[in-house]
Design a protein around this motif. Structure first.
Motif, short mmCIF file in Angstrom:
data_model
loop_
_atom_site.label_atom_id
_atom_site.label_comp_id
_atom_site.label_asym_id
_atom_site.label_seq_id
_atom_site.Cartn_x
_atom_site.Cartn_y
_atom_site.Cartn_z
N ASN A 37 0.83 -1.21 0.00
CA ASN A 37 0.00 0.00 0.00
C ASN A 37 0.86 1.26 0.00
O ASN A 37 0.64 2.18 0.77
CB ASN A 37 -0.90 0.03 1.24
CG ASN A 37 -2.24 -0.62 0.98
OD1 ASN A 37 -2.57 -0.92 -0.15
ND2 ASN A 37 -2.99 -0.87 2.02
N TRP A 62 -0.44 -1.78 -5.00
CA TRP A 62 -1.70 -2.43 -5.38
C TRP A 62 -2.36 -1.69 -6.54
O TRP A 62 -2.88 -2.30 -7.47
CB TRP A 62 -2.66 -2.41 -4.19
CG TRP A 62 -2.67 -3.63 -3.33
CD1 TRP A 62 -1.98 -3.82 -2.17
CD2 TRP A 62 -3.43 -4.82 -3.54
NE1 TRP A 62 -2.26 -5.05 -1.63
CE2 TRP A 62 -3.16 -5.69 -2.45
CE3 TRP A 62 -4.33 -5.23 -4.52
CZ2 TRP A 62 -3.75 -6.94 -2.33
CZ3 TRP A 62 -4.91 -6.49 -4.40
CH2 TRP A 62 -4.61 -7.34 -3.32
N TRP A 63 -2.39 -0.36 -6.44
CA TRP A 63 -3.17 0.43 -7.39
C TRP A 63 -2.34 1.02 -8.52
O TRP A 63 -2.83 1.85 -9.30
CB TRP A 63 -3.93 1.54 -6.65
CG TRP A 63 -4.96 1.00 -5.71
CD1 TRP A 63 -5.35 -0.31 -5.58
CD2 TRP A 63 -5.73 1.73 -4.76
NE1 TRP A 63 -6.31 -0.44 -4.61
CE2 TRP A 63 -6.57 0.80 -4.09
CE3 TRP A 63 -5.81 3.07 -4.41
CZ2 TRP A 63 -7.46 1.19 -3.09
CZ3 TRP A 63 -6.70 3.46 -3.41
CH2 TRP A 63 -7.51 2.52 -2.76
N ARG A 70 -5.35 6.91 -3.27
CA ARG A 70 -5.49 6.41 -1.90
C ARG A 70 -5.75 7.54 -0.91
O ARG A 70 -6.49 7.38 0.05
CB ARG A 70 -4.22 5.63 -1.52
CG ARG A 70 -4.34 4.88 -0.20
CD ARG A 70 -3.16 3.93 0.01
NE ARG A 70 -3.25 2.76 -0.86
CZ ARG A 70 -2.41 2.48 -1.84
NH1 ARG A 70 -1.40 3.31 -2.10
NH2 ARG A 70 -2.57 1.40 -2.58
N SER A 85 -12.63 0.55 -3.58
CA SER A 85 -11.33 -0.02 -3.25
C SER A 85 -11.11 -1.34 -3.98
O SER A 85 -10.03 -1.59 -4.53
CB SER A 85 -11.21 -0.22 -1.74
OG SER A 85 -11.24 1.01 -1.06
N THR A 86 -12.13 -2.19 -3.98
CA THR A 86 -11.99 -3.49 -4.63
C THR A 86 -11.82 -3.32 -6.14
O THR A 86 -11.04 -4.05 -6.78
CB THR A 86 -13.22 -4.37 -4.34
OG1 THR A 86 -13.33 -4.56 -2.92
CG2 THR A 86 -13.08 -5.73 -4.99
N ASP A 89 -8.37 -2.44 -6.61
CA ASP A 89 -7.53 -3.62 -6.35
C ASP A 89 -7.40 -4.50 -7.60
O ASP A 89 -6.40 -5.19 -7.77
CB ASP A 89 -8.12 -4.45 -5.21
CG ASP A 89 -7.84 -3.87 -3.84
OD1 ASP A 89 -7.07 -2.89 -3.75
OD2 ASP A 89 -8.39 -4.39 -2.85
N ALA A 92 -4.29 -4.85 -9.78
CA ALA A 92 -3.14 -5.68 -9.41
C ALA A 92 -3.27 -7.12 -9.85
O ALA A 92 -2.33 -7.91 -9.70
CB ALA A 92 -2.93 -5.62 -7.89
N ASN A 109 -4.99 -8.39 4.90
CA ASN A 109 -4.39 -8.47 3.57
C ASN A 109 -4.77 -9.79 2.88
O ASN A 109 -4.99 -9.83 1.67
CB ASN A 109 -2.88 -8.33 3.66
CG ASN A 109 -2.46 -6.90 3.95
OD1 ASN A 109 -3.05 -5.96 3.44
ND2 ASN A 109 -1.46 -6.73 4.79
N ARG A 112 -8.26 -9.40 1.70
CA ARG A 112 -8.29 -8.52 0.53
C ARG A 112 -8.05 -9.31 -0.76
O ARG A 112 -8.76 -9.13 -1.75
CB ARG A 112 -7.22 -7.44 0.70
CG ARG A 112 -7.17 -6.39 -0.38
CD ARG A 112 -6.14 -5.34 -0.04
NE ARG A 112 -6.12 -4.24 -0.98
CZ ARG A 112 -5.32 -3.17 -0.85
NH1 ARG A 112 -4.50 -3.09 0.19
NH2 ARG A 112 -5.35 -2.21 -1.75
#
Length: 395
Positions: A37, A62-63, A70, A85-86, A89, A92, A109, A112
């Motif tokens: 992150n 991740w992004w 973020r 957020s998902t 995600d 990635a 994590n 996630r």
């Protein structure tokens, strides 16, 4: 074998145990990638030599190019935040799928990654290491319900102590998919040194983040009691670390009348910490359960102190009794029991020679059960077995 480590910000000084594990797998021939992150502050971390210099080169956010979003995520309405957020995600996913196995540190994590696995997007098996707050806090909040998908879709869960294993199983994890994997230390890099204590000022030390679960408040209260009831005892106390409670703890030391015998050094590089440990006699860490449920796993700082020859004084908390048996490898008191903690500290100060066999037993315990060389061998074998099984299923 390509291993993708899923972490929070990277690298974090207080999470050197993760860096050491990455380095251990590198030395065993694994190819490592880090999905995180964002970059943590690099103060007190050697980024030019050692494993961190290599790991920063294989770090990916991740992004990706959207990492700047973020800082704005908190402005998104709560009901949409998880979906946004998902969605980010998902950027990635191609990188995640380039690994043979994904090793997530901390339960959130792992959860996630499993949110993406639930959507059929992530292929590699997911292994999750549980450390402490990721067990205690959600257990208090919702009985670990947040990990339902992780328990179902994750290949393996590795709590760092037996206490957490039972908590995960009681919350619905399959016993076959939960195995204790201790964190450890590089014992060979920490020479055992017994320090003569008779007739000298006893040097007490704590190395930790100054947060509630570390229990530094109770160490100060116990020493305040000793200063009042046994003023003839000769000791000094050094606290290394920073955190939200530092000012409060400094004020408490002054109120207890022991500020002249206590010094707060703040955060220090690992090399400086080692030099202080080399001069100290007793390591104090009276861990407690924080009001929000946060708990220790088994503190690596205790392992390092035990390996170096210090006498450890701690508490009957979480997995600590798996490392220390009272009277054998150290001394333990119930959580927040200032009277017993003070008695244990007084005993250590008044019985310097009796502490030597305890220190020797502590070193042997760490060598046998908390030795990174042995633990990394076991982890590498376990991951390789999961990868082989996964490839067989796909073929």
């Amino acid at each position: 074998m390509r291993v993708g480590f899923i972490v929070g910000k990277f690298p974090i000084l207080s999470e050197t145990f993760i860096i050491n594990q990455m380095d251990g797998l590198l030395k065993r021939g694994a190819e490592i990638g880090v999905i995180c992150n964002g970059l943590a502050p690099l103060d007190h971390i050697d980024t030019k030599t050692g494993p961190v210099s290599k790991l920063l080169q294989v770090r990916q956010d991740w992004w990706g190019m959207m990492a700047g979003a973020r800082q704005h995520i908190d402005k998104v309405p709560h009901r949409w935040r998880d979906k946004v957020s998902t969605t980010l995600d998902m950027m990635a996913v191609p990188h995640l799928n380039s690994f043979d196995v994904l090793l997530a540190h901390f339960g959130h994590n792992g959860a996630r990654v499993c949110r993406l696995k639930k959507r059929g997007l992530v292929r590699p098996p997911v292994v999750t290491v549980f450390h402490g707050f990721d067990v205690g806090v959600p257990y208090l909040e919702d009985g670990l319900a947040m990990y339902r998908d992780l328990f179902r879709l994750g290949a393996m869960n590795l709590p760092v102590n037996a206490h957490f294993r039972q908590m995960l199983i009681s919350a619905g994890a399959s016993p076959k998919k939960v195995a204790v994997h201790h964190m450890g230390i590089d014992v060979e890099q920490i020479p055992f040194q017994w320090r003569e204590r008779s007739g000298v000022t006893l040097q007490l030390i704590t190395v930790c983040r100054l947060a509630g679960k570390k229990g530094v408040e109770f160490a100060l209260r116990a020493l305040g009691r000793l200063a009042s009831e046994r003023p003839q005892l000769d000791w000094r106390y050094t606290i290394i670390g920073d955190g939200p409670l530092r000012a409060e703890l400094e004020q408490l030391a002054a109120e207890l009348g022991i500020a002249g015998r206590v010094q707060f050094l703040g955060s220090q590089p690992h090399k400086v910490v080692k030099s202080w440990l080399a001069e100290a006699h007793v390591f104090v860490l009276p861990s407690v359960t924080a009001p929000n449920g946060d708990v220790e796993g088994i503190p690596v700082a205790l392992m390092e102190a035990m390996a170096a020859g210090l006498t450890v004084v701690s508490t009957i908390h979480s997995g600590i009794p798996e490392l220390i048996s009272h009277g054998t490898e150290g001394l333990l008191a119930p959580e927040k029991d200032v009277e017993t903690l003070a008695a244990n500290l007084a005993w250590v100060i008044e019985h310097p020679q009796e502490c030597q066999p305890i220190a020797l037993a502590a070193r042997r315990k760490v060598e046998a059960e908390f030795n990174n060389r042995l633990l990394d061998d076991a982890l590498a074998g376990q991951l390789a077995s999961l990868v082989a099984t996964d490839k067989k299923k796909r073929s």
